[in-house]
Enzyme design. Structure first.
Site, PDB file in Angstrom:
ATOM      1  N   SER A   1     -12.035  -6.763 -11.134  1.00 45.13           N
ATOM      2  CA  SER A   1     -12.072  -6.570 -12.427  1.00 45.13           C
ATOM      3  C   SER A   1     -12.741  -7.544 -13.365  1.00 45.13           C
ATOM      4  O   SER A   1     -13.122  -7.390 -14.545  1.00 45.13           O
ATOM      5  CB  SER A   1     -10.629  -6.528 -13.130  1.00 45.13           C
TER       6      SER A   1
ATOM      7  N   ASP B   1      -4.582 -10.151 -21.332  1.00 39.11           N
ATOM      8  CA  ASP B   1      -3.376  -9.630 -20.927  1.00 39.11           C
ATOM      9  C   ASP B   1      -3.011 -10.665 -19.806  1.00 39.11           C
ATOM     10  O   ASP B   1      -3.361 -11.677 -19.675  1.00 39.11           O
ATOM     11  CB  ASP B   1      -3.730  -8.272 -20.151  1.00 39.11           C
TER      12      ASP B   1
ATOM     13  N   HIS C   1      -6.359 -11.273 -17.189  1.00 33.77           N
ATOM     14  CA  HIS C   1      -7.714 -11.398 -17.587  1.00 33.77           C
ATOM     15  C   HIS C   1      -8.218 -12.219 -18.716  1.00 33.77           C
ATOM     16  O   HIS C   1      -7.179 -12.099 -19.637  1.00 33.77           O
ATOM     17  CB  HIS C   1      -8.243 -10.034 -17.685  1.00 33.77           C
TER      18      HIS C   1
END
Length: 361
Positions: A46, A334, A337
């Site tokens: 990610s 979040d 991240h």
């Protein structure tokens, strides 16, 4: 001619250069751009997924609000943050798009794309947990990319690849899964699992080198024990005791040392005289921000902006989630991240070193 480590730039950088292992003589080119970088290609999880997961059947998505609320388009893209990723700040173009966006034209393809898939890892079993694209599987998409470009520009494809920079950012999901998901590679000790992942890194680099890649950047692990969701899951009292999990941070530091040694060994044994491998330290810059948040203008270091900030990520951070008013006060967007501001601080602090990577050839 091999560059000795003592003569390399010894600065930590979130995704780019700390030191290089190369048989070719590197040169920083000032003024006349003798051989500018042609493109950037990103592989991993990610931290570099610009939206590839939008196009596959997985719950690991972020193509909905509040993700992307501070992106320059203010539209969710599938990036797991409120704005840009490190790879978007490099400067080749305004954003590094996902390869699986089939609307991309020739110019976008020629200047680089991301093959990253959120939730992925070097271990193919990690990707199976959320049905995403494993890192080595992303190389199949790169092979497809080269075929597409060949049809458009022919032999010029080889020039694009030769002058491009390739970025690998993966491993965090592997170790988090190893430590929290039952039956995940439990036949390994932690040292054995580290060795297993390092073998995957070598395999990845070898395949890219066979494709003609000359400049490969490999990022080390960040301080995994400081991710808000890890603190929530692993601390004795994850609600009130929000300190980093030192055992996971120690694993990251140990792995990073072994990764550097592996990259140096691979470079020394490679038959390619042009291959340059750059190791980047993603640990120190982020731990510095986490341990001294006020110095960087942050107020929150152990909770994310979205929801409670303790567990929310992907579908748990959604349009119905309450979010902080000012994400620039948070290190994490979040529970996993970083925010765009955190990414940008780490990028901007080491811009001269980034230029070294992009201009060395």
């Amino acid at each position: 001619m091999a560059l000795k480590l003592s003569k390399l730039i010894q600065k930590p950088l979130f995704f780019f250069l700390l030191c290089s292992f190369t048989k070719a003589k590197s040169q920083v080119i000032n003024g006349s751009q003798k051989s500018p970088v042609s493109a950037i290609f990103a592989f991993g999880d990610s931290t570099v997924d610009a939206g590839n997961n939008n196009y596959i059947a997985t719950p690991m998505k972020s193509n909905f609000p509040p993700y992307g609320r501070d992106f320059f388009t203010h539209i969710p893209t599938g990036r797991f943050t409120n704005g840009k990723l490190i790879t978007d700040f490099v400067g080749i173009k305004e954003e590094l798009p996902p390869y699986l966006d089939w609307s991309l034209g020739l110019e976008e393809l020629m200047t680089g794309v991301s093959f990253g898939s959120a939730g992925s890892g070097l271990d193919p079993d990690t990707a199976k947990i959320t049905d995403v694209i494993p890192v080595l599987g992303q190389l199949d998409y790169f092979r497809n990319y080269m075929d597409r470009l060949d049809q458009m520009i022919g032999m010029k494809t080889r020039v694009v690849i030769k002058r491009a920079v390739f970025v690998l950012s993966a491993g965090t999901n592997d170790f988090i899964a190893f430590s929290t998901v039952p039956l995940t590679r439990k036949e390994y000790s932690i040292e054995g699992y580290q060795g297993f992942l390092l073998d995957k890194v070598k395999e990845f680099i070898q395949v890219l080198s066979n494709f003609g890649a000359n400049r490969i950047v490999v990022a080390g692990l960040p301080p995994m024990g400081c991710l808000p969701i890890v603190i929530t899951l692993k601390a004795n009292d994850g609600i009130h005791d929000r300190g980093c999990i030192s055992s996971l941070n120690s694993i990251a530091l140990d792995y990073n040392q072994k990764l550097q040694a592996t990259l140096q060994e691979f470079s020394s044994s490679s038959s390619s005289t042009e291959l340059q491998i750059f190791y980047v330290d993603s640990y120190k810059p982020l731990i510095d921000i986490i341990t001294s948040p006020a110095s960087y203008g942050f107020m929150m270091s152990s909770e994310g902006c979205c929801g409670t900030g303790l567990v929310e990520a992907a579908v748990l951070c959604n349009p119905k989630s309450l979010t902080c008013i000012d994400a620039s006060k948070y290190i994490f967007w979040d529970s996993i991240h970083p925010t765009e501001k955190a990414y940008y601080i780490m990028f901007n602090s080491f811009k001269p070193v980034i230029d070294y990577v992009l201009k060395s050839y």
